[in-house]
Enzyme design. Structure first.
Site: not given
Ligand code: GTP
Ligand code: SPV
Ligand code: MN
Length: 589
Positions: A72, A200, A209, A229, A251, A253, A276, A373
């Site tokens: 983004r 993207y 979003k 979110h 994002s 996290c 999400d 992704r």
């Molecule tokens: P968006 O799709 O961008 O909104 O992200 P999200 O909040 O869904 O994050 P996601 O679960 O995809 O995790 C993002 C990154 O954090 C990945 O590389 C995961 O492996 C890492 N991660 C997720 N949960 C944990 C955790 O409990 N501990 C650690 N150390 N890393 C984590």
């Molecule tokens: C984020 O960035 O929080 C995502 C991916 O979940 S996007 O759909 O590009 O916003």
């Molecule tokens: Mn997101």
């Protein structure tokens, strides 16, 4: 008489001058047709989709984007409200007339010689009174296919729209993928988004979003609900009872990982509702209910593996609903499978990296882009909740907020009531990630994990959150977590992932009034031994460090919070200023 939807399509045709118009019907047969077409089409000098090994990943395709278009772009994203104050200091702003003129210039004739895909879609289960109708046009077959996975595309949307003019309008062209000619413009008052120059996810799949959060949050402010979110999960305890939680993390996290959690604790199970976005309403019984407006996952690949997220690995190998897309991962040439850091310990010897180059194992750079992704249907998820398509949504008992912080923020604490919870969420800070272009690892305020997604003034948004608390009969408990604390050696102190179920178990105990708390300056901590650490090798001192208020760190935090609050002037509700004053007082400031 021409319907408002047909009029919109005609206007788009006149503006964009596509060579062809294709109307999406959402059928499986159409998915086949478009994936076939995408394997023969070049956009921006690249073949759009390549088929991956069907034994390993059935009905899956690989997509490589322009390296300038992998995340983004918040600095190119605008909220165009009549006044700057309505958009607030949390948004880039342009006057709507000027913004539209700028976009019209870019969009004029943008689809010459291209196909315009018309995508009618519903966000939310079509039977739900909370669902919303939308139409997007795009010239990207990748976007069209992604929209099909992420939302409910086709006939049901057309039927729901009928003669009505009440539907979201989204205009998207990938243009020439030039960051100098890239803009994502939101017009909340007109239920309209115009996006140019990027393919993207968050920039181009306008139902996500752009609509479900930025426009959605504005609609929620007008209509008395919240667009957030957030993940939605149902956590089943050994007694069979399911407790529903919302969870907001910035994002990249940890939302997707928590949404598909396979608990380490015996007898516990997580049922997935969404990973999400949540639309949160007060139901007829006065309880808080949430639906997931989306129909798929657009998830971060790196870090996803059999140990960290086995449920997602299974989801990616199901093909009940297709296609599944992998974008900007690496490719293992030995068996034509997508590869990313964390999917296997061993780095395969014959890898093509995310930019299409042979990967050097000794390289210090990752083979997959950190924000690579996958796009996969939620119906392929083996832990999909049986309530997923319930038009009423699910009743929420707890809300979990979090951020990515190497210090300061404890592993978990609870806010003492709704208003204190809103305050706690309003002061979230998090390290920036690869999900958005720009610096990675810088701490910024990201209230409710909504900083990049709140489509109006965040001061008004805080007020709206406080007001929602007054409307709800039994406001859910609000928790704050941080899975990302690091020790002096830079190692994560908490194992995270599947072990996060230990923290969720404590939250359920709190919801049921079974666990006591210890009051601290910032909120309520678990009592000694209240977190089930059975089978986990973690030192007592580590847990003590994870569950402690470091006053010196917090004093530094207060400076950043005050700086952030100051941007909003008198828009910050007095309840939140009072909480801040109380916190400073407790810290001896
Ligand atoms: P968006 O799709 O961008 O909104 O992200 P999200 O909040 O869904 O994050 P996601 O679960 O995809 O995790 C993002 C990154 O954090 C990945 O590389 C995961 O492996 C890492 N991660 C997720 N949960 C944990 C955790 O409990 N501990 C650690 N150390 N890393 C984590
Ligand atoms: C984020 O960035 O929080 C995502 C991916 O979940 S996007 O759909 O590009 O916003
Ligand atoms: Mn997101």
């Amino acid at each position: 008489m021409i319907t408002p939807m047909e009029l919109f399509i005609k206007k788009m045709q006149d503006l964009l001058q596509p060579g062809k118009v294709y109307r999406m019907d959402g059928s499986q047969e159409e998915a086949e047709r478009l994936t076939n077409l995408a394997q023969e089409s070049e956009v921006d000098g690249r073949i759009v989709l390549k088929k991956l090994n069907a034994q390993e990943y059935p009905n899956s395709y690989y997509h490589r984007s322009n390296p300038n278009d992998v995340a983004r772009t918040e600095h190119l994203t605008f909220v165009c409200t009549p006044t700057k104050e309505q958009a607030g200091p949390n948004n880039n702003w342009l006057e709507p007339g000027a913004a539209k003129e700028k976009m019209m210039r870019l969009l004029k004739d943008a689809m010459k010689g291209r196909t315009m895909y018309v995508i009618p879609f519903v966000m939310g289960t079509p039977q739900s009174r909370y669902a919303k109708n939308c139409v997007q046009v795009t010239d990207s077959v990748y976007v069209a296919l992604s929209m099909r996975v992420m939302s409910r595309v086709g006939k049901q949307a057309v039927e729901r729209i009928g003669n009505s003019s009440d539907f979201f309008r989204g205009v998207h062209s990938i243009g020439d993928v030039n960051p100098d000619r890239r803009f994502i413009m939101h017009f909340p008052q007109e239920n309209l988004v115009m996006s140019f120059g990027s393919g993207y996810g968050g920039n181009a799949l306008l139902g996500k979003k752009c609509y479900s959060l930025r426009i959605g949050s504005y609609l929620g402010y007008q209509e008395g609900w919240l667009a957030e979110h957030m993940i939605i999960i149902g956590v089943q305890a050994p007694d069979g009872k399911v407790t529903y939680f919302l969870g907001a993390f910035p994002s990249a996290c940890g939302k997707t990982n928590l949404a598909l959690l396979e608990p380490v604790l015996k007898g516990y199970k997580v049922w997935t509702m969404g990973d999400d976005i949540a639309w949160v309403n007060v139901g007829e019984d006065g309880q808080l209910y949430a639906i997931n407006p989306e129909a798929g996952f657009f998830g971060v690949a790196p870090g996803t593996g059999a140990n960290t997220n086995p449920v997602m690995m299974k989801t990616l190998k199901n093909d009940k609903f297709f296609p599944t897309l992998f974008t900007n991962t690496a490719v293992d040439n030995s068996n034509n499978t997508p590869w990313w850091e964390g999917v296997s310990k061993e780095v395969p010897s014959d890898l093509t990296d995310w930019q299409g180059q042979k990967y050097d194992k000794n390289s210090s750079k990752p083979a997959a882009h950190p924000n690579s992704r996958f796009t996969v249907s939620i119906y392929n998820c083996p832990t999909l909740s049986s309530e997923y398509d319930n038009p009423r949504g699910v009743p929420i008992s707890g809300i979990i907020f979090g951020g990515r912080r190497r210090s300061t923020i404890p592993l978990v604490y609870e806010a003492k009531n709704w208003n204190a919870g809103v305050f706690t969420a309003s002061i979230i800070g998090s390290e920036t990630t690869a999900a958005s272009t720009g610096q990675v690892g810088a701490v910024r305020r990201d209230p409710m994990a909504m900083l990049p997604f709140c489509g109006y003034n965040m001061g008004d948004y805080f007020r709206h959150w406080l007001d929602m608390g007054k409307k709800v009969k039994n406001p859910p408990k609000i928790f704050m977590v941080n899975w990302f604390r690091k020790d002096e050696d830079g190692k994560f102190m908490w194992p995270g992932f599947r072990d996060n179920s230990r923290i969720i178990k404590w939250m359920i105990d709190r919801v049921e009034g079974k666990a006591g708390v210890v009051e601290s300056e910032i909120g309520l901590f678990p009592e000694d031994n209240a977190i089930d650490l059975n089978g986990l090798d973690i030192k007592k001192e580590t847990m003590a460090k994870l569950l402690r208020v470091d006053k010196e760190d917090w004093k530094k935090e207060i400076v950043m919070i005050e700086e952030f609050y100051a941007k909003f002037g008198d828009k910050i509700p007095k309840e939140l200023n009072n909480c801040l004053a109380e916190l400073k007082n407790k810290l001896g400031m």
